[in-house]
Design a protein around this motif. Sequence first.
Motif, mmCIF file in Angstrom:
data_model
loop_
_atom_site.group_PDB
_atom_site.id
_atom_site.type_symbol
_atom_site.label_atom_id
_atom_site.label_comp_id
_atom_site.label_asym_id
_atom_site.label_seq_id
_atom_site.Cartn_x
_atom_site.Cartn_y
_atom_site.Cartn_z
ATOM 1 N N SER A 132 0.820 -1.221 0.000
ATOM 2 C CA SER A 132 0.000 0.000 0.000
ATOM 3 C C SER A 132 0.848 1.262 0.000
ATOM 4 O O SER A 132 0.373 2.335 -0.369
ATOM 5 C CB SER A 132 -0.918 -0.006 1.224
ATOM 6 O OG SER A 132 -0.168 -0.011 2.422
ATOM 7 N N LEU A 133 2.119 1.154 0.412
ATOM 8 C CA LEU A 133 2.973 2.335 0.505
ATOM 9 C C LEU A 133 3.646 2.679 -0.821
ATOM 10 O O LEU A 133 3.844 3.868 -1.131
ATOM 11 C CB LEU A 133 4.045 2.102 1.578
ATOM 12 C CG LEU A 133 4.998 3.252 1.888
ATOM 13 C CD1 LEU A 133 4.249 4.437 2.490
ATOM 14 C CD2 LEU A 133 6.107 2.783 2.829
ATOM 15 N N THR B 137 2.397 5.418 -3.327
ATOM 16 C CA THR B 137 2.442 6.818 -2.878
ATOM 17 C C THR B 137 3.743 7.509 -3.257
ATOM 18 O O THR B 137 3.852 8.728 -3.096
ATOM 19 C CB THR B 137 2.255 6.891 -1.348
ATOM 20 O OG1 THR B 137 3.354 6.214 -0.704
ATOM 21 C CG2 THR B 137 0.943 6.230 -0.938
ATOM 22 N N TYR B 138 4.733 6.753 -3.752
ATOM 23 C CA TYR B 138 6.024 7.344 -4.092
ATOM 24 C C TYR B 138 6.179 7.582 -5.593
ATOM 25 O O TYR B 138 7.295 7.819 -6.072
ATOM 26 C CB TYR B 138 7.162 6.444 -3.603
ATOM 27 C CG TYR B 138 7.340 6.456 -2.106
ATOM 28 C CD1 TYR B 138 7.938 7.536 -1.463
ATOM 29 C CD2 TYR B 138 6.901 5.393 -1.337
ATOM 30 C CE1 TYR B 138 8.095 7.555 -0.093
ATOM 31 C CE2 TYR B 138 7.052 5.408 0.037
ATOM 32 C CZ TYR B 138 7.643 6.484 0.656
ATOM 33 O OH TYR B 138 7.786 6.499 2.023
#
Length: 365
Positions: A91-92, A95-96
């Motif tokens: 999920s992270l 975001t990048y």
Amino acid sequence: MRDQSVPRAVIILVGLAAGVIVLFGIREVASIAGPVVLALVLVIAVSPVRNWLARRHAPIWLQVALPFLIVVLVLLAMVGIITISATQLASLLPTYTDQFQELVADAQRWAAAHGLSNDVLSRGLQAFDPGRVLGLAQILLGSLIGVLSALFLIVVLLLAMSLDAPVTSKVLTAGEGYRPHVVTALATFAHKTRRYLIVSTVFGLINAILDMIALSLLDVPLPLLWGVLALIANYIPNIGFVIGLLPPAMLALLDGGVRTMLLVIAAYCVINVVTQSFILPKFLGDAVGLSTTMTFISLIVWTFVLGPLGAILAIPLSLLTRALLIDSDPSAKWAQALVSGKRPAGRPGQRRVRRVRGGGSSGRR
């Protein structure tokens, strides 16, 4: 008419062909062979607990239950930590996207200022994509989750092997009079495997804790996940350090920039050099008994056969293969020296030469 012996080249080729057939056969049943080997290695790792209870005349059920519970609790803890952390990583990563695009733009401006074409930079970025490097961590952890997801099979195998462990020990002891070399080879395999696992686990935990502290101080996301990855990668010979380093370094690049990435690399290198280069050899010594070349070949072969789990179990699997094929054969001393990278203890040819030179009557005979 004399019987002609089989040429050595034929024996070697037939042996290699048989080995290839066996390896491909194991590869076809890797989903079963992997958990079996993992269960065997875990039972060997906790055997000191059973031996300690046996010396204190504990009941048989306690000698079986306590080591079994220790292994099951460790497996459950690993499955929980890896599953939760891998979900957070999945999920992270999306975001990048903006940070990665910004890094690409900065790299293009730097390349233009130094006279490099964008084509060269694009090819370099395609080969060194942080998303791919982080994906390697997901693949490794996902494969491990896939193995541990067959938890029922592993638990059943652990229970069966734990129940058989006291009897197996007595059977091997009784077999010393019939096959002493085989019994000695298997005992040596268990001892070396146990020592390798215990020492590697202790120093892997030390590395993982220090890595998590360093990542937390540098505000790198998911330090617990990268600590677990460092612990798992510690069992992978030769390239384990790189596997444990690249994903957090790439995430540090996306989250904090080049400076944070360099600090992560420096922290990992310092921790690894101190623990693995200075302290670990004093405790582990020559317990493995495999040369550097054989260790690297073992990594390649067992990864090909069993996948990522084969990379983690490469050393125990190679020690088992050595015990069955080399150490159990008294005539294979030269092969032991070749695999371990050490010269044989004695050199009979030179001793004979010295006797001939020293004895004055040898020439008259």
